[in-house]
Motif scaffolding. Structure first.
Motif, mmCIF file in Angstrom:
data_model
loop_
_atom_site.group_PDB
_atom_site.id
_atom_site.type_symbol
_atom_site.label_atom_id
_atom_site.label_comp_id
_atom_site.label_asym_id
_atom_site.label_seq_id
_atom_site.Cartn_x
_atom_site.Cartn_y
_atom_site.Cartn_z
ATOM 1 N N LYS A 207 0.833 -1.212 0.000
ATOM 2 C CA LYS A 207 0.000 0.000 0.000
ATOM 3 C C LYS A 207 0.863 1.256 0.000
ATOM 4 O O LYS A 207 0.502 2.274 -0.620
ATOM 5 C CB LYS A 207 -0.928 0.004 1.210
ATOM 6 N N ASN A 208 2.022 1.197 0.661
ATOM 7 C CA ASN A 208 2.934 2.347 0.642
ATOM 8 C C ASN A 208 3.582 2.501 -0.742
ATOM 9 O O ASN A 208 3.832 3.623 -1.199
ATOM 10 C CB ASN A 208 4.006 2.187 1.715
ATOM 11 N N LEU A 213 3.831 5.357 -5.865
ATOM 12 C CA LEU A 213 3.676 5.295 -7.313
ATOM 13 C C LEU A 213 2.873 6.481 -7.847
ATOM 14 O O LEU A 213 2.988 6.832 -9.029
ATOM 15 C CB LEU A 213 2.987 3.985 -7.694
ATOM 16 N N LEU A 214 2.068 7.082 -7.003
ATOM 17 C CA LEU A 214 1.261 8.228 -7.427
ATOM 18 C C LEU A 214 2.076 9.515 -7.500
ATOM 19 O O LEU A 214 1.602 10.511 -8.045
ATOM 20 C CB LEU A 214 0.069 8.412 -6.468
ATOM 21 N N LYS A 215 3.278 9.490 -6.949
ATOM 22 C CA LYS A 215 4.135 10.672 -7.035
ATOM 23 C C LYS A 215 4.705 10.797 -8.441
ATOM 24 O O LYS A 215 5.086 9.807 -9.061
ATOM 25 C CB LYS A 215 5.274 10.579 -6.008
ATOM 26 N N PRO A 221 8.721 7.453 -14.906
ATOM 27 C CA PRO A 221 9.496 6.346 -15.493
ATOM 28 C C PRO A 221 8.661 5.091 -15.715
ATOM 29 O O PRO A 221 8.894 4.360 -16.689
ATOM 30 C CB PRO A 221 10.614 6.102 -14.475
ATOM 31 N N LEU A 222 7.674 4.835 -14.842
ATOM 32 C CA LEU A 222 6.818 3.665 -15.024
ATOM 33 C C LEU A 222 6.003 3.784 -16.313
ATOM 34 O O LEU A 222 5.918 2.832 -17.103
ATOM 35 C CB LEU A 222 5.888 3.503 -13.828
ATOM 36 N N VAL A 223 5.433 4.948 -16.551
ATOM 37 C CA VAL A 223 4.630 5.162 -17.761
ATOM 38 C C VAL A 223 5.507 5.059 -19.009
ATOM 39 O O VAL A 223 5.144 4.401 -19.999
ATOM 40 C CB VAL A 223 3.917 6.525 -17.701
ATOM 41 N N LEU A 224 6.683 5.689 -18.978
ATOM 42 C CA LEU A 224 7.567 5.669 -20.147
ATOM 43 C C LEU A 224 8.025 4.248 -20.473
ATOM 44 O O LEU A 224 8.034 3.835 -21.642
ATOM 45 C CB LEU A 224 8.775 6.571 -19.906
ATOM 46 N N THR A 346 13.730 3.134 -6.265
ATOM 47 C CA THR A 346 13.715 2.111 -5.218
ATOM 48 C C THR A 346 12.360 1.955 -4.542
ATOM 49 O O THR A 346 11.919 0.822 -4.309
ATOM 50 C CB THR A 346 14.797 2.423 -4.162
ATOM 51 N N PRO A 347 11.639 3.050 -4.198
ATOM 52 C CA PRO A 347 10.363 2.878 -3.496
ATOM 53 C C PRO A 347 9.320 2.083 -4.277
ATOM 54 O O PRO A 347 8.395 1.542 -3.682
ATOM 55 C CB PRO A 347 9.890 4.330 -3.264
ATOM 56 N N VAL A 348 9.445 2.016 -5.612
ATOM 57 C CA VAL A 348 8.415 1.345 -6.415
ATOM 58 C C VAL A 348 9.010 0.286 -7.334
ATOM 59 O O VAL A 348 8.339 -0.170 -8.258
ATOM 60 C CB VAL A 348 7.622 2.377 -7.255
#
Length: 443
Positions: A207-208, A213-215, A221-224, A346-348
């Motif tokens: 959940k964290n 991921l919303l930041k 980078p996830l979208v790209l 790292t967080p995601v």
């Protein structure tokens, strides 16, 4: 080898063991690719709970049995079951390997490390092509179990991710893991400090990770990367690699279709090895641009020859497919995976990798499933032209949106999209700042 096994599928149609239809062929090729995206999401959560290396090891223990299940299947549904279980194992490998390698290797070796799984995969695919060429489908499938017998025991020698250990507050174990990666008497204090500065225990909670991921700096980078993987799938890498024998037969190639598939496997393995050796010297972006252009041109040339039905040009499909797999091996196959480990913060990283694999293999499944219908409706030539257009679109996308990561630390790449300047066609300014990477130890 899961991907290369599809080379034996044409021999399945000739077996007297059970009846195999064209729809069965499509589903046997495509089935793992619908399970991979589903189980990739579960793998991301399990990896955070159990540890990526431990989960990978556990998942590899039964894989040899799944191959034998397929080889000695008395009924068609058992063959389907074995194929599905192998697909689940592949989901674990594809989700974990690239992020784990990025966290285990320093920046100066990360390009080579990131492409090494592709080298092994290409060798496995070549072995599958050779087995399909020389053996019956069931014997080839049984022999495919052999490499997976020692694999889980070899994985026991691999250290756990120091990033995951720090997230779990097991700092002493993280230090031991780093010393195993470098040398036992190495001073890893700075390395450990850099990891602790970008890692918190809260990142273990899914959940964290969703909240992170919303930041913007994590979402971009996830979208790209998701778009890059989608373009690669729509460029037809699945049909070219999984329907190789069918394509050669449909194009009227005069040589034995299985022998041509072996040539394709050799070309892919050789080009992937070249990429692995050069990636940390030349850079990811250059290779990726050249590879996408090669794939687009090769599919375009083959598509034009087949669409116009040029006489005495049956060599064109073979030459074009070989050029395609060379381009794929040089960059389009391995570099997007390297970017997953390097560009996802790292967080995601665990959740982001799972999401990308989900999107990628959902598209992979769809393209493989409809390929035979596309060739029936559009013809093989026009289908290849459509694929070539998607690969061509990768070139401006990479030029405008994807930065170079050669030699950069994971801490540098995490800051990349935070400091990004709104200038089209330029690499991220974070990667031009000499102060960041020059004095830090790479990881």
């Amino acid at each position: 080898m899961m991907f290369g096994w599809t080379a034996v599928v044409p021999k399945l149609e000739d077996t007297s063991k059970f009846k195999v239809t064209k729809d069965d062929v499509s589903w046997l090729v495509s089935l793992p690719f619908i399970l991979i995206p589903i189980f990739a999401l579960l793998t991301g959560a399990l990896a955070e709970h159990m540890g990526p290396r431990r989960l990978l090891t556990i998942a590899m223990f039964p894989v040899a049995g799944f191959w034998l299940m397929q080889a000695f299947a008395p009924y068609l549904w058992i063959l389907y079951l074995g194929r599905a279980l192998i697909g689940i194992g592949a989901a674990v490998v594809l989700t974990i390997v690239n992020p784990l390698l990025a966290e285990l290797y320093p920046g100066r070796f990360r390009g080579l490390a990131g492409t090494f799984p592709k080298i092994v995969g290409c060798a496995g695919m070549l072995l599958s092509y050779l087995l399909a060429y020389c053996l019956s489908w069931d014997l080839a499938t049984a022999v495919s179990a052999a490499p997976f017998l020692p694999l889980p025991f070899m994985l026991l020698l691999v250290p756990e991710s120091p990033y995951w250990l720090v997230r779990k507050r097991r700092v002493d174990e993280a230090e031991k893991s780093l010393k195993l990666l470098f040398r036992r008497d190495a001073d890893v204090a700075e390395e450990l400090k850099a990891i602790r500065n970008t890692t918190t225990p809260e990142q273990c909670e899914v959940k964290n990770q969703v909240r992170e991921l919303l930041k913007k700096q994590n979402a971009i980078p996830l979208v790209l990367l998701s778009l890059l993987f989608l373009l690669r799938e729509f460029g037809g890498r699945g049909p070219v690699l999984n329907y190789t024998v069918y394509m050669f037969r449909k194009a009227g190639v005069q040589l034995d279709a299985f022998f041509c598939a072996v040539l394709v496997g050799v070309a892919r393995l050789a080009s992937t090895c070249i990429s692995a050796c050069m990636l940390d010297l030349v850079g990811r972006k250059t290779f990726l641009l050249a590879a996408a252009l090669m794939c687009a041109v090769s599919e375009g040339v083959a598509g034009i020859f087949l669409f116009l039905e040029v006489e005495k040009a049956t060599w064109a499909p073979l030459a074009s497919v070989i050029v395609f797999v060379i381009g794929y091996g040089l960059g389009l196959g391995s570099i997007p995976g390297v970017y997953v480990g390097e560009l996802l913060p790292t967080p995601v990283r665990s959740l982001g990798s799972a999401i990308i694999i989900f999107i990628c293999y959902l598209a992979h499944f769809a393209v493989n499933l409809v390929f035979l219908k596309m060739t029936s409706f559009l013809g093989l030539g026009l289908t290849l032209l459509v694929f070539g257009g998607a690969n061509l679109a990768i070139v401006p996308f990479v030029l405008l949106c994807i930065p170079e990561t050669k030699g950069r630390t994971l801490q540098d790449t995490e800051r990349a999209f935070v400091l990004r300047e709104a200038q089209e066609g330029q690499d991220n300014s974070a990667f031009e700042m000499d102060a960041m990477p020059s004095k830090a130890k790479e990881h």
